[in-house]
Design a protein around this motif. Structure first.
Motif, mmCIF file in Angstrom:
data_model
loop_
_atom_site.group_PDB
_atom_site.id
_atom_site.type_symbol
_atom_site.label_atom_id
_atom_site.label_comp_id
_atom_site.label_asym_id
_atom_site.label_seq_id
_atom_site.Cartn_x
_atom_site.Cartn_y
_atom_site.Cartn_z
ATOM 1 N N LEU A 89 0.822 -1.222 0.000
ATOM 2 C CA LEU A 89 0.000 0.000 0.000
ATOM 3 C C LEU A 89 0.852 1.266 0.000
ATOM 4 N N GLY A 144 -7.769 -11.853 -3.145
ATOM 5 C CA GLY A 144 -7.060 -10.605 -3.387
ATOM 6 C C GLY A 144 -7.455 -9.506 -2.409
ATOM 7 N N LYS B 50 -1.069 2.931 -4.891
ATOM 8 C CA LYS B 50 -2.298 3.722 -4.751
ATOM 9 C C LYS B 50 -3.504 2.915 -5.228
ATOM 10 N N MET B 52 -3.953 -0.475 -5.401
ATOM 11 C CA MET B 52 -4.320 -1.564 -4.479
ATOM 12 C C MET B 52 -4.906 -0.992 -3.194
ATOM 13 N N ASP B 53 -4.432 0.181 -2.789
ATOM 14 C CA ASP B 53 -4.923 0.841 -1.578
ATOM 15 C C ASP B 53 -6.384 1.275 -1.767
ATOM 16 N N PHE B 54 -6.654 2.055 -2.795
ATOM 17 C CA PHE B 54 -8.023 2.568 -2.986
ATOM 18 C C PHE B 54 -9.006 1.456 -3.360
ATOM 19 N N GLU B 56 -8.639 -1.693 -2.523
ATOM 20 C CA GLU B 56 -8.630 -2.654 -1.410
ATOM 21 C C GLU B 56 -8.526 -4.101 -1.887
ATOM 22 N N THR B 57 -7.744 -4.295 -2.944
ATOM 23 C CA THR B 57 -7.529 -5.655 -3.446
ATOM 24 C C THR B 57 -6.209 -5.725 -4.201
ATOM 25 N N TRP B 67 -5.291 3.830 -10.470
ATOM 26 C CA TRP B 67 -5.087 5.168 -9.902
ATOM 27 C C TRP B 67 -3.656 5.650 -10.149
ATOM 28 N N SER B 71 -3.252 10.225 -6.760
ATOM 29 C CA SER B 71 -4.576 9.822 -6.254
ATOM 30 C C SER B 71 -5.712 10.220 -7.183
#
Lengths: 195, 195
Positions: A89, A144, B50, B52-54, B56-57, B67, B71
């Motif tokens: 992340l 995932g 960014k 995988m963070d936004f 969430e997978t 992204w 952001s």
């Protein structure tokens, strides 16, 4: 000497090849984002994609190396008393809080703290890569799906790195509620010079 | 018009916001690395961390967005007939083959093909980020251990993206033996302009 990074802030410093850096969680359950740049050419920097590729794992711990975008070893993990870190992340940013937390107004963030502390080295905001998120506990499901849990660190847990090249290092005490069990604590570090 | 990227090569082009890009695996079991830059400022680019963070997978497919490091949404995945892509591993590079494959001498690589095809846009080697690895089948174990298996694509499988901003896109037909079931095949793409 033990250096302290106050809660929701950051610090930067340089290491020479061979130096040892120990990052300590003095109170437990606190994440520290770390980015690395080649001291002599800041276009070379830590790469999550290269590190997970060469180390063939998502979860880097004792014995693993952190690699650069130029496929060079930047650090070796020498010891890791907790054993859970994240490399998936991006650093929490103002947009993390507005988009994911639905937070209104200013919120401190790792990205701001990395940027502010790297400015003296002429590193721009856009140059800041995905950090090695020390002590961060990101769980992944076989689907995932990612979830951020409180760190598993107890007070005094630490991780020690050996610099593999001359480095600029920036560390934070992370500012995201979910990553730190809901409270913000300091991070400490020590440097052992070998030359 | 169907555009073809010959085996072990790459192509770059621009998209306007709203345009649709479809990437096709004409023969099956072939990966395509894709990187994205903001057309108007190439310091803004695709970010695995960014995204995988936004989202969430780890595993992005239909409905997910790609992204940027700032952001912002760069692309939306509209359709994905295969459903397995990778966002963990860096593009294969000369060092991938010397370090991981123990290969002597020259070997084509995605990094070289991205670099060569992005040069007309004044994008440097060091600026190339971790790509969105279309059709790449990277399996992860709960221990974190990664393994690269042949893609699950059958001939004609495709993925369609909608551009969320004006973009520079670079696509490859990947050059790594393990990622492509041991043989190198072309990749095809179509662009549907909406403006």
């Amino acid at each position: 000497m033990i250096n302290t990074i106050e809660k929701q802030s950051g610090k930067s410093f340089t290491l020479r090849k061979g130096d040892l850096l120990t990052v300590i969680d003095p109170k437990g359950q606190q994440v520290s984002d770390m980015v690395l740049f080649n001291c002599h050419d800041t276009n070379e920097k830590i790469s999550a994609g290269k590190s997970m590729d060469f180390e063939e794992t998502i979860l880097l711990t004792t014995g693993n190396y952190l690699w650069s975008n130029r496929s060079q070893k930047m650090m070796k993990i020498i010891e890791d008393t907790n054993g859970r870190n994240d490399f998936l992340l991006a650093p929490c940013s103002p947009e993390t809080f507005s988009i994911m937390y639905k937070h209104d107004g200013y919120h401190p963030s790792c990205l701001e703290n990395l940027y502010k502390n790297l400015k003296p080295f002429n590193i721009d905001l856009d140059q800041i890569p995905t950090a090695f998120n020390i002590f961060m506990n990101v769980q992944f499901h076989s689907s995932g799906k990612l979830s951020v849990l409180p760190p598993t660190t107890k007070p005094g847990d630490y991780i020690t790195f050996e610099a593999q090249m001359d480095l600029i290092v920036c560390l934070t005490a992370c500012s995201a509620e979910d990553s730190n069990g809901g409270s913000f604590k300091p991070i400490q570090y020590t440097i052992k010079k070998t030359a």
